[in-house]
Design a protein around this motif. Structure first.
Motif, mmCIF file in Angstrom:
data_model
loop_
_atom_site.group_PDB
_atom_site.id
_atom_site.type_symbol
_atom_site.label_atom_id
_atom_site.label_comp_id
_atom_site.label_asym_id
_atom_site.label_seq_id
_atom_site.Cartn_x
_atom_site.Cartn_y
_atom_site.Cartn_z
ATOM 1 N N ALA A 148 -5.651 5.550 31.502
ATOM 2 C CA ALA A 148 -4.093 6.561 31.862
ATOM 3 C C ALA A 148 -3.752 6.059 32.987
ATOM 4 C CB ALA A 148 -4.501 7.537 31.315
ATOM 5 N N LEU A 149 -2.404 6.025 33.348
ATOM 6 C CA LEU A 149 -1.939 5.761 34.789
ATOM 7 C C LEU A 149 -1.590 7.008 35.375
ATOM 8 C CD1 LEU A 149 -0.341 2.435 34.416
ATOM 9 C CD2 LEU A 149 -2.538 2.745 34.927
ATOM 10 N N THR A 150 -1.809 6.612 36.291
ATOM 11 C CA THR A 150 -1.625 8.489 36.849
ATOM 12 C C THR A 150 0.397 7.479 38.031
ATOM 13 O OG1 THR A 150 -2.119 7.620 39.745
ATOM 14 C CG2 THR A 150 -3.752 8.741 38.801
ATOM 15 N N GLN A 151 0.856 8.595 38.643
ATOM 16 C CA GLN A 151 2.385 8.571 38.551
ATOM 17 C C GLN A 151 2.279 7.346 39.865
ATOM 18 O OE1 GLN A 151 4.476 11.908 39.785
ATOM 19 N NE2 GLN A 151 6.686 10.101 40.155
ATOM 20 N N ASP A 152 1.460 7.374 40.385
ATOM 21 C CA ASP A 152 1.328 6.486 41.440
ATOM 22 C C ASP A 152 0.760 4.765 41.575
ATOM 23 O OD1 ASP A 152 1.996 7.863 43.459
ATOM 24 O OD2 ASP A 152 0.190 8.665 43.992
ATOM 25 N N THR A 153 0.482 4.886 39.759
ATOM 26 C CA THR A 153 -0.251 3.636 39.641
ATOM 27 C C THR A 153 0.252 3.375 38.518
ATOM 28 O OG1 THR A 153 -1.593 4.684 38.045
ATOM 29 C CG2 THR A 153 -3.007 4.098 40.033
ATOM 30 N N PHE A 154 1.497 4.278 38.121
ATOM 31 C CA PHE A 154 1.876 3.417 37.278
ATOM 32 C C PHE A 154 3.007 2.996 38.213
ATOM 33 C CE2 PHE A 154 6.374 4.626 35.026
ATOM 34 C CZ PHE A 154 6.132 3.590 33.684
ATOM 35 N N ILE A 155 4.354 3.843 39.017
ATOM 36 C CA ILE A 155 5.019 2.717 39.710
ATOM 37 C C ILE A 155 4.098 1.689 40.754
ATOM 38 C CG2 ILE A 155 6.233 3.372 42.160
ATOM 39 C CD1 ILE A 155 6.639 6.374 41.101
ATOM 40 N N GLN A 156 2.889 1.458 41.146
ATOM 41 C CA GLN A 156 2.449 0.910 41.337
ATOM 42 C C GLN A 156 2.997 -0.602 41.316
ATOM 43 O OE1 GLN A 156 -1.407 0.251 43.020
ATOM 44 N NE2 GLN A 156 -1.407 -0.903 44.191
ATOM 45 N N SER A 157 2.185 -0.205 39.197
ATOM 46 C CA SER A 157 2.079 -1.640 38.261
ATOM 47 C C SER A 157 3.392 -2.048 37.913
ATOM 48 C CB SER A 157 1.140 -1.086 37.647
ATOM 49 O OG SER A 157 2.483 -0.046 36.560
ATOM 50 N N CYS A 158 4.871 -0.748 37.939
ATOM 51 C CA CYS A 158 6.117 -0.867 37.707
ATOM 52 C C CYS A 158 6.666 -2.231 38.675
ATOM 53 C CB CYS A 158 6.903 -0.026 37.127
ATOM 54 S SG CYS A 158 6.689 0.426 36.351
ATOM 55 N N VAL A 159 6.382 -2.327 39.726
ATOM 56 C CA VAL A 159 6.635 -3.127 40.573
ATOM 57 C C VAL A 159 5.751 -4.224 40.972
ATOM 58 C CG1 VAL A 159 6.955 -2.899 43.652
ATOM 59 C CG2 VAL A 159 6.865 -0.683 42.731
ATOM 60 N N MET A 160 5.062 -4.468 40.705
ATOM 61 C CA MET A 160 4.304 -5.778 40.569
ATOM 62 C C MET A 160 5.025 -6.368 39.139
ATOM 63 S SD MET A 160 0.743 -7.002 38.913
ATOM 64 C CE MET A 160 1.247 -6.337 37.193
ATOM 65 N N LEU A 161 5.404 -5.810 38.164
ATOM 66 C CA LEU A 161 5.762 -6.523 37.312
ATOM 67 C C LEU A 161 6.771 -7.101 37.010
ATOM 68 C CD1 LEU A 161 4.405 -4.372 34.058
ATOM 69 C CD2 LEU A 161 3.946 -6.711 34.694
ATOM 70 N N LYS A 162 7.863 -6.135 37.942
ATOM 71 C CA LYS A 162 9.311 -6.368 37.634
ATOM 72 C C LYS A 162 9.275 -7.135 39.176
ATOM 73 C CE LYS A 162 13.996 -5.070 38.830
ATOM 74 N NZ LYS A 162 14.847 -6.123 38.130
#
Length: 71
Positions: free
Chosen positions: A24-38
């Motif tokens: 699962a992703l933490t809120q921080d790692t979710f945001i980090q992955s979204c920034v990379m994907l964006k």
């Protein structure tokens, strides 16, 4: 972000950013992955204006995208 992604890709992203091994992703790692994907999606959209999900790159273009979108 405008492109369809497979469940396998979502699992791979979760695995890559799951620093605690909880599948699962933490809120921080979710945001980090979204920034990379964006960032990568924006780079792809520049070369794929019809949003077909396909582009042709030479190696240097690929490496440039990777370096400028490093999280």
């Amino acid at each position: 972000m405008g492109y369809n992604l497979s469940p396998q890709f979502a699992q791979m992203v979760t695995y890559k950013f799951d620093v605690q091994g909880r599948q699962a992703l933490t809120q921080d790692t979710f945001i980090q992955s979204c920034v990379m994907l964006k960032g990568l999606t924006d780079a792809l959209k520049q070369r794929d204006p019809q949003m077909q999900g396909r582009i042709q790159l030479n190696y240097e273009d690929f490496m440039t995208m990777a370096v400028f979108n490093k999280v």
